[in-house]
Design a protein around this motif. Structure first.
Motif: not given
Length: 606
Positions: A354-376
């Motif tokens: 469950v912890l790995v599943g949470r990490a695999l969702a948060v880190y890649p998605l927020t990193t990708a989103a940072n390319r398109f949002v003003r506030n990282d």
């Protein structure tokens, strides 16, 4: 009277006595829950530095262990039955409504892309990973039978366990002064992924009830239909929540009776949930969240007096506190501690997955989103999002709804979900503060707290002056008393204004931050006024679009930390396009035309 009639009367009396005994026993157990909670509250207040909700859970665990050792499982608090319906229908709506109502909708909207990404895409990705990984690991190691723990059951487990419950984390955030944005991300994700998880759970559970396989779900024609159903259920819940919320808002706008308005919000919280879930068969969770967001923000701003705001929000804060108190004590008491210990070989890898599943969702998605949002969302905040994804009432409610006749693995499923929830609430909950402090995320300084103190008191003084004036206009207080009130509070307000002015002059970082906050609120008002003008026919759609585009440009700049106003009265921070139009028609002199402003701005309409 015949013997038969006497016997019937005796049965009636016996049944009535039995029912009375049941109610009395339930009340005794209910009082016992709050006695435990009261003792925990006293302990926490004396010892300090220990989250109240986690202390409640630990106390509940102690009750569970004592019950198992001394009198048998579930004998203590045995009259309180924690069921799927009790949590979802009775306890969940007020928690959802209060959480949504106290969420800053502007901050929520500005972070909505990331919130939706985490709450929908992230949740689905986590379910897929946890479901596949748990099935492969548990069956591969021979811990469970593949016939009982099928891939579909494993996905049901993932859907059940992954919804987040940030109550403990948010209380800690408020205590130590975590940035508002991080709190909104955590709570916003929870509010939405709870609703999405319930919808996915219902879909998977229906497949199991109808003895369908995963291959049936993945068939193109069926998968498309399920996807449409998920979208319909989610959007339908949002529409129901908005319509119900707006209906109550419309009534409250023309009403100034705080006790009645409290009742209206209670009706809205439960009514929107029941209307959506049981009559229209759409998401009740999302309906309640949307209704809460509307009433807590637009309703509080336009439909509530100062007295009503105080009464409504105090009522909901108290209600949520009582519900959380009950939930955490009872969840702890009903957690099968001995069964959890006996199934440690299943539980330990489940927690890791469950912890790995949470990490695999948060880190890649927020990193990708940072390319398109003003506030990282920087890496430090990502760590907090991963570790702060606690699991509580929603997972417990869902797993209690799983019947053994449908899922033979249900008893072990309950142990796994209760165990993962217990670890997240205690293990992750107790280590959140050291993690946040180590990451250096805390931003509240003594000056920030002083500013909040001064601003809070200034608002209270404004409300007092407003109330005194209203009472005077109604003839409730004489002129002499009114004048005394005005003199007293105006002197205090002048002192507060001077203190705030000096503080902002000495700390320009606070001044700049508050200017951006105020600017964003003012621009939102501009948006609302333009939309109202368009709807009422005062301006055309073309003009409204042009003006709104300009306001949106300003909002984008404010979101990126750039103000569109200046402190220099002779210079504009943003030159609106209407000035050019007015100058072209000779309506403005050159020296009044804002020539010193930023002339490359305000080109949203030509």
């Amino acid at each position: 009277m015949t013997a038969g009639a006497l016997a019937a009367a005796g049965v009636d009396v016996a049944l009535a006595a039995s029912a009375g005994d049941g109610i009395e026993a339930s009340l005794i157990d209910l009082v016992a829950v709050f006695v435990i909670a009261g003792g925990v509250g006293v302990f926490v207040s004396k010892v300090g530095h220990f989250p109240y909700t986690i202390a409640l859970l630990v106390a509940g665990f102690a009750v569970s262990v004592a019950s198992s050792v001394a009198v048998g499982p579930n004998e203590i608090l045995g009259e309180i039955v924690l069921t799927h319906d009790v949590i979802l229908l009775v306890l969940l709506p007020p928690l959802l409504f209060e959480g949504a109502a106290t969420t800053d909708v502007e901050e929520f909207e500005s972070n909505l892309p990331i919130i939706l990404l985490l709450a929908i895409v992230g949740l689905v990705a986590s379910i897929a990973f946890v479901g596949v990984a748990a099935h492969w690991l548990f069956t591969g190691l021979g811990l469970v039978s593949g016939d009982e723990f099928t891939l579909l059951v494993s996905l049901l487990f993932a859907t059940t366990v992954l919804p987040t419950d940030p109550v403990s984390v948010l209380a800690l955030f408020e205590e130590i002064g975590v940035p508002e944005r991080l709190s909104v991300l955590v709570e916003g994700e929870s509010l939405i992924n709870d609703g999405v998880a319930v919808v996915i759970f219902t879909t998977l559970y229906a497949l199991l009830e109808n003895e369908r396989s995963l291959e049936y779900l993945l068939a193109p024609e069926n998968f498309g239909a399920v996807l449409v159903e998920l979208v319909y259920t989610s959007l339908g819940g949002a529409v129901v929540g908005f319509v119900a919320g707006y209906a109550v808002y419309s009534v409250m706008r023309d009403l100034d009776e705080h006790m009645t308005e409290i009742v209206l919000t209670i009706i809205l919280a439960y009514g929107s949930f029941l209307l959506a879930e049981h009559y229209l068969h759409v998401s009740g969770v999302i309906a309640t969240v949307v209704a809460g967001l509307l009433i807590g923000n637009r309703g509080a701003e336009y439909a509530m007096s100062a007295q009503t705001k105080l009464s409504v929000f105090n009522t909901w804060e108290t209600g949520a506190f009582i519900v959380n108190t009950f939930i955490f004590v009872v969840i702890g008491a009903k957690t099968p501690v001995t069964d959890i210990v006996g199934n440690a070989e299943l539980l330990v890898p489940a927690i890791g997955i469950v912890l790995v599943g949470r990490a695999l969702a948060v880190y890649p998605l927020t990193t990708a989103a940072n390319r398109f949002v003003r506030n990282d969302v920087d890496l430090r905040n990502q760590h907090v999002l991963v570790w702060g994804g606690l699991h509580g009432s929603i997972p417990i409610a869902l797993v209690l709804g799983v019947q053994e006749s449908v899922v033979p693995f249900a008893p072990q499923l309950r142990v796994l979900v209760f165990g993962v929830a217990a670890f997240s609430l205690i293990g992750q909950g107790l280590t959140m503060k050291p993690l946040i402090e180590r990451l250096g995320i805390v931003t509240t300084t003594e000056e920030d707290e002083l500013y909040q103190l001064l601003v809070g008191r200034a608002r209270a003084v404004d409300a007092a002056l407003e109330a005194a004036e209203r009472l005077h206009d109604r003839g409730r207080i004489p002129d002499s008393v009114f004048e005394q009130f005005q003199t007293e509070y105006r002197v205090e307000k002048d002192d507060l204004n001077r203190a705030i002015g000096r503080l902002l002059a000495e700390h320009p970082d606070i001044r700049d931050r508050e200017r951006l906050v105020g600017e964003r609120q003012v621009l939102k008002r501009e948006q609302s006024a333009l939309k109202d003008a368009e709807l009422s026919g005062v301006i055309s759609t073309e003009i409204a679009d042009a003006l709104l585009e300009e306001v949106n440009i300003k909002l984008d700049r404010v979101q990126s930390g750039e103000s569109t106003v200046t402190r220099d009265r002779d210079e504009e921070g943003y030159r609106e396009f209407w000035r050019e139009r007015a100058s072209d028609h000779g309506l403005l002199d050159a020296d009044l035309d804002g020539e010193d402003g930023d002339t490359d701005r305000g080109t949203g309409a030509e």
